[in-house]
Write a protein that holds these residues in place. Sequence first.
Motif, PDB file in Angstrom:
ATOM      1  N   TYR A   1     -13.620   6.786   6.411  1.00 57.73           N
ATOM      2  CA  TYR A   1     -12.286   7.373   6.239  1.00 57.73           C
ATOM      3  C   TYR A   1     -11.367   6.968   7.382  1.00 57.73           C
ATOM      4  O   TYR A   1     -10.255   6.469   7.164  1.00 57.73           O
TER       5      TYR A   1
ATOM      6  N   ASP B   1      -9.595   2.913   2.077  1.00 57.79           N
ATOM      7  CA  ASP B   1      -8.218   2.635   1.672  1.00 57.79           C
ATOM      8  C   ASP B   1      -8.126   1.598   0.566  1.00 57.79           C
ATOM      9  O   ASP B   1      -7.395   1.776  -0.414  1.00 57.79           O
TER      10      ASP B   1
ATOM     11  N   ARG C   1      -3.005  10.356   1.157  1.00 56.72           N
ATOM     12  CA  ARG C   1      -2.234   9.595   2.138  1.00 56.72           C
ATOM     13  C   ARG C   1      -1.428   8.485   1.466  1.00 56.72           C
ATOM     14  O   ARG C   1      -0.274   8.242   1.811  1.00 56.72           O
ATOM     15  N   GLN C   2      -2.040   7.826   0.474  1.00 53.14           N
ATOM     16  CA  GLN C   2      -1.322   6.739  -0.181  1.00 53.14           C
ATOM     17  C   GLN C   2      -0.245   7.236  -1.137  1.00 53.14           C
ATOM     18  O   GLN C   2       0.778   6.573  -1.328  1.00 53.14           O
TER      19      GLN C   2
ATOM     20  N   ILE D   1       0.855  -1.191   0.000  1.00 56.33           N
ATOM     21  CA  ILE D   1       0.000   0.000   0.000  1.00 56.33           C
ATOM     22  C   ILE D   1       0.885   1.232   0.000  1.00 56.33           C
ATOM     23  O   ILE D   1       0.744   2.137  -0.820  1.00 56.33           O
TER      24      ILE D   1
ATOM     25  N   THR E   1      -7.791  10.283   1.306  1.00 53.21           N
ATOM     26  CA  THR E   1      -7.287   8.911   1.320  1.00 53.21           C
ATOM     27  C   THR E   1      -6.265   8.697   0.212  1.00 53.21           C
ATOM     28  O   THR E   1      -5.212   8.078   0.409  1.00 53.21           O
TER      29      THR E   1
ATOM     30  N   GLY F   1     -10.615   3.052   7.640  1.00 57.25           N
ATOM     31  CA  GLY F   1      -9.878   2.375   6.573  1.00 57.25           C
ATOM     32  C   GLY F   1     -10.726   1.764   5.479  1.00 57.25           C
ATOM     33  O   GLY F   1     -10.186   1.104   4.578  1.00 57.25           O
TER      34      GLY F   1
END
Length: 547
Positions: free
Chosen positions: A427, A433, A499-500, A116, A496, A430
């Motif tokens: 959110y 995600d 963040r990744q 991830i 999200t 997860g």
Amino acid sequence: MNKKMKIILPLLITVFFVAGIWLGNLLDFQDNSLYSSSSKRQKLNRLINFIDKEYVDEVNTDSIVDITVTSILENLDPHSAYISRQEFDYVQDNMRGDFVGIGINFYTIKDTIAVIRTLEKGPGEKAGLEAGDRILYADAVPLFGNNMSNDSIIELLKGPENSKVKLKVKRFGVNDLLDFEINRGTVPLKSVDAGYMVNDTLGYIKINRFAESTYSEFKAKMKQFATPKMKSIILDLRNNGGGFLKQATLILDEFIADGKLLLFTKNKSGDLRKTYATEYGIYEDQNLYVFIDEKSASASEIVAGAIQDNDRGTIIGRRSFGKGLVQREMNLGDGSAVRLTVARYYTPTGRSIQRPYENGNSEAYYSRYMERYTNGELLSKDSITTDDSLRYKTPEGKIVYGGGGIIPDVFVPRSASQDIQDIKFMYEGGVMDRFIFNLLDEDRIYYNSLSQNDFLERRLITEEVLDKFTRYLGDYNMYYNFGSSSYVLKKYLKATMARQLFGSDLAEKISNENGAFITALLNSNLGRSDLPASLKTKTSEENPATD
């Protein structure tokens, strides 16, 4: 209850009578009068040995002891707890703030390990692993096609510090497998989620717990983003369940002037231990705003209480959890441990923030907490009950209350929209995600090529993406029509994705956009000069605050 437990239940009654003496021996208390009789100390061992040797059926005597210790602690208070050998390593890693491994988050997708993201400053990041990489082999052991459990995968990837693991990796756009030889190392588990400048003068930092590394993380993050023009700071302690008191007081010391009382503790003998601020605070002159909510607990409440009682800053949010008990961890000698309540916390004005409990009744204790979600307290400050007998006054004359949590100076209601609550849960929990990971997987080369500015400027969360997400939820029997809340969904899906692709700083910045907490700060007239015009214009009837 299974058949074997029914058989041994009478034995447990005997165990309970002597377990207190046995526990005192293991905890190594200094007062020898607790276990002065040799025969008393030996009772439990004799009983366990007798069961081991003579009982008609096979019995796991370790489980008897575990049940005994757990039952004793459950009858003391809601926060004294037993930590089994199986749980202890995880708990220690979490509170120490690091672990030894290669430093990746991963999913199992179609029986293959997919990265991830790599953890910042971890061995995986240093070696060049990237989000979307598929790890096919670890030391020639195949990690695909054999329904290997996550625990087994973790065991293969973790190992002694400085030991090596050889990986074979499939990467999008590369024909051949890539070889990596990674030195396992210490991987930080961040307790400081994010830090950034909201604008030229207002800084923001979010702490998710107080681990052993929190103060050093705090200093490093502040050094990374704070500018000489910064005159105000938001300290975000929402969802922070506490942790090490020392780390909390070190951070408090950065904000509160030399000689001010930060907190005190009192044990059953009435002994007081007071903690004062020192002369080393760097941020004593900045305006300070502290965000808390109903999940802020323990050390978070100590921070908020000290700031409130010293008239140092403004507390914004909802009443905090209400945990004011001091635990001390003691190893039981077999890899397990207990956390035993040994004292109570008090804020500088002398108020206890601990909610009432009776005889360690955890079920009733947590049930009363859950009533906040139905009695209106999270929607209106007027629904918070206070006790005039627990009324205190700060040096500047502000009225504060003890008896259960920190009541904020500026109240921020929880959203009354169930859709918005569900979106935030997705959110924070997860749920988004995996969907975003799959979306990025559709074109890794494109998404990985985006600069941060490109990412912010481009409309990446389209109506088509919202439709895909709705269908994705339907595949898991979750059916939604987000309708008027779609603008909130877009924001959190983009956070999200941020963040990744870019890390938690940008994700937090996006998730806070048009947020109710910052809006409350603006509307309170406390921080108008600190907030950019862009925040003022976004807070409209069309796009109301979303926290």
